[in-house]
Design a protein around this motif. Structure first.
Motif, mmCIF file in Angstrom:
data_model
loop_
_atom_site.group_PDB
_atom_site.id
_atom_site.type_symbol
_atom_site.label_atom_id
_atom_site.label_comp_id
_atom_site.label_asym_id
_atom_site.label_seq_id
_atom_site.Cartn_x
_atom_site.Cartn_y
_atom_site.Cartn_z
ATOM 1 N N LYS A 130 0.837 -1.200 0.000
ATOM 2 C CA LYS A 130 0.000 0.000 0.000
ATOM 3 C C LYS A 130 0.876 1.257 0.000
ATOM 4 C CE LYS A 130 -3.858 -2.135 2.477
ATOM 5 N NZ LYS A 130 -4.740 -2.066 3.670
ATOM 6 N N ARG A 131 0.517 2.221 -0.817
ATOM 7 C CA ARG A 131 1.272 3.479 -0.907
ATOM 8 C C ARG A 131 1.150 4.252 0.408
ATOM 9 N NH1 ARG A 131 -0.620 8.536 -2.828
ATOM 10 N NH2 ARG A 131 1.024 9.922 -3.590
ATOM 11 N N VAL A 132 2.294 4.655 0.948
ATOM 12 C CA VAL A 132 2.330 5.397 2.214
ATOM 13 C C VAL A 132 3.147 6.661 2.015
ATOM 14 C CG1 VAL A 132 3.037 5.363 4.639
ATOM 15 C CG2 VAL A 132 2.130 3.284 3.590
ATOM 16 N N THR A 133 2.622 7.782 2.462
ATOM 17 C CA THR A 133 3.330 9.068 2.304
ATOM 18 C C THR A 133 3.624 9.722 3.650
ATOM 19 O OG1 THR A 133 1.223 10.246 2.073
ATOM 20 C CG2 THR A 133 2.293 9.488 0.040
ATOM 21 N N ILE A 134 3.603 8.938 4.717
ATOM 22 C CA ILE A 134 3.856 9.469 6.064
ATOM 23 C C ILE A 134 5.218 8.960 6.533
ATOM 24 C CG2 ILE A 134 3.025 9.597 8.438
ATOM 25 C CD1 ILE A 134 0.225 8.949 7.345
ATOM 26 N N PRO A 135 6.256 9.815 6.528
ATOM 27 C CA PRO A 135 7.599 9.361 6.899
ATOM 28 C C PRO A 135 7.701 8.831 8.329
ATOM 29 C CG PRO A 135 7.677 11.506 5.815
ATOM 30 C CD PRO A 135 6.244 11.216 6.095
ATOM 31 N N SER A 136 6.834 9.315 9.222
ATOM 32 C CA SER A 136 6.934 8.931 10.623
ATOM 33 C C SER A 136 6.206 7.634 10.954
ATOM 34 C CB SER A 136 6.368 10.050 11.513
ATOM 35 O OG SER A 136 5.002 10.279 11.212
ATOM 36 N N GLN A 137 5.603 6.995 9.964
ATOM 37 C CA GLN A 137 4.866 5.755 10.251
ATOM 38 C C GLN A 137 5.805 4.722 10.862
ATOM 39 O OE1 GLN A 137 1.926 4.270 7.509
ATOM 40 N NE2 GLN A 137 2.646 2.173 7.741
ATOM 41 N N GLU A 138 5.368 4.136 11.973
ATOM 42 C CA GLU A 138 6.182 3.128 12.651
ATOM 43 C C GLU A 138 5.940 1.765 12.029
ATOM 44 O OE1 GLU A 138 6.997 1.440 17.186
ATOM 45 O OE2 GLU A 138 5.596 3.094 16.846
ATOM 46 N N LEU A 139 7.030 1.067 11.722
ATOM 47 C CA LEU A 139 6.931 -0.254 11.121
ATOM 48 C C LEU A 139 7.056 -1.336 12.188
ATOM 49 C CD1 LEU A 139 9.071 0.248 7.895
ATOM 50 C CD2 LEU A 139 6.628 0.615 8.223
ATOM 51 N N HIS A 140 6.571 -2.525 11.853
ATOM 52 C CA HIS A 140 6.580 -3.639 12.794
ATOM 53 C C HIS A 140 7.220 -4.858 12.148
ATOM 54 C CE1 HIS A 140 3.179 -0.980 13.883
ATOM 55 N NE2 HIS A 140 3.582 -1.221 15.122
ATOM 56 N N LYS A 141 7.466 -5.858 12.951
ATOM 57 C CA LYS A 141 8.091 -7.086 12.458
ATOM 58 C C LYS A 141 7.254 -7.675 11.324
ATOM 59 C CE LYS A 141 9.662 -11.647 13.989
ATOM 60 N NZ LYS A 141 9.804 -12.563 15.145
ATOM 61 N N GLY A 142 7.929 -8.000 10.226
ATOM 62 C CA GLY A 142 7.257 -8.589 9.077
ATOM 63 C C GLY A 142 6.813 -7.605 8.017
ATOM 64 N N ASP A 143 6.852 -6.318 8.304
ATOM 65 C CA ASP A 143 6.451 -5.320 7.315
ATOM 66 C C ASP A 143 7.431 -5.298 6.138
ATOM 67 O OD1 ASP A 143 4.216 -4.583 8.687
ATOM 68 O OD2 ASP A 143 5.060 -2.757 9.556
ATOM 69 N N VAL A 144 6.884 -5.112 4.952
ATOM 70 C CA VAL A 144 7.703 -5.096 3.728
ATOM 71 C C VAL A 144 7.628 -3.710 3.094
ATOM 72 C CG1 VAL A 144 8.048 -6.087 1.436
ATOM 73 C CG2 VAL A 144 7.277 -7.546 3.331
#
Length: 207
Positions: A130-144
């Motif tokens: 999914k297209r994301v344009t928020i630089p501060s988004q926190e990622l989690h284990k398994g995210d690609v």
């Protein structure tokens, strides 16, 4: 979204060390701190009396500037870190390290965190398809994290992947051929190579 837009080399000089905010320029002799390794300003070469508060403040400013976070947002991250289980300082660094713009930087999509942030803001990056344009988004284990197929021909992107010579952290799996990075696990403190003493930040905010 608010961000610092002033001269970033002044920030490195203020901290009296390279924060690697300009990408390859920081490794060359063009880096201003090579020629002027003292704080900017009229009194930069003067003797500065360092207090306990000043040392703590400098560590906090250093962390903010490395990750490109303004004070209000940094304070919110600290408050969130205090609510999580574990050591507050390590929680804070982990949250900063797993920001989308930082992961794009670690994956060598951007030569600097600012450039990686711009790639995200301009819509060139997807998270789990999914297209994301928020630089501060926190990622989690398994995210690609991937570069959009239409953006993979960008000259700057291909140049970064071909020329950047940085070690990929162990918690991140990067496939340059597929323009893809996978968060294998959340980073441990020993896997975060930033010159920050996080305990001093905790002491500063705990007062």
């Amino acid at each position: 979204m608010a961000r610092y837009t002033g001269p970033v080399c002044r920030l490195c000089r203020r901290e009296k060390m390279k924060l690697f905010l300009k990408g390859p320029k920081c490794d060359s002799m063009k880096c201003p701190i090579e020629r002027r390794p003292y704080p900017p300003g009229e009194h930069g070469r003067g003797r500065i009396r360092e207090s306990e508060y000043m040392i703590q403040l400098r560590e906090k400013q250093k962390a903010r500037r490395i990750y490109g976070v303004l004070e209000k947002q940094f304070r919110r991250l600290y408050e969130e870190a205090t609510r999580q289980k574990g050591i507050t300082g390590e929680n804070l660094l982990r949250m900063l390290e797993t920001r989308l713009d930082n992961v794009a930087y670690r994956a060598m999509f951007g030569a600097s965190r600012n450039q990686a942030r711009q790639l995200v803001r301009h819509g060139h990056v997807t998270v789990n398809g999914k297209r994301v344009t928020i630089p501060s988004q926190e990622l989690h284990k398994g995210d690609v994290v991937e570069i959009k197929s239409k953006s993979r021909q960008m000259i700057v992107l291909r140049h970064n992947l071909d020329t950047l010579d940085r070690a990929v952290p162990a918690w991140l799996e990067v496939s340059s051929a597929d323009f893809k990075a996978t968060v294998r696990d959340l980073p441990l403190r020993e896997q975060i190579d930033v010159p920050v003493r996080e305990q001093l930040i905790v002491e500063l905010y705990s007062k």
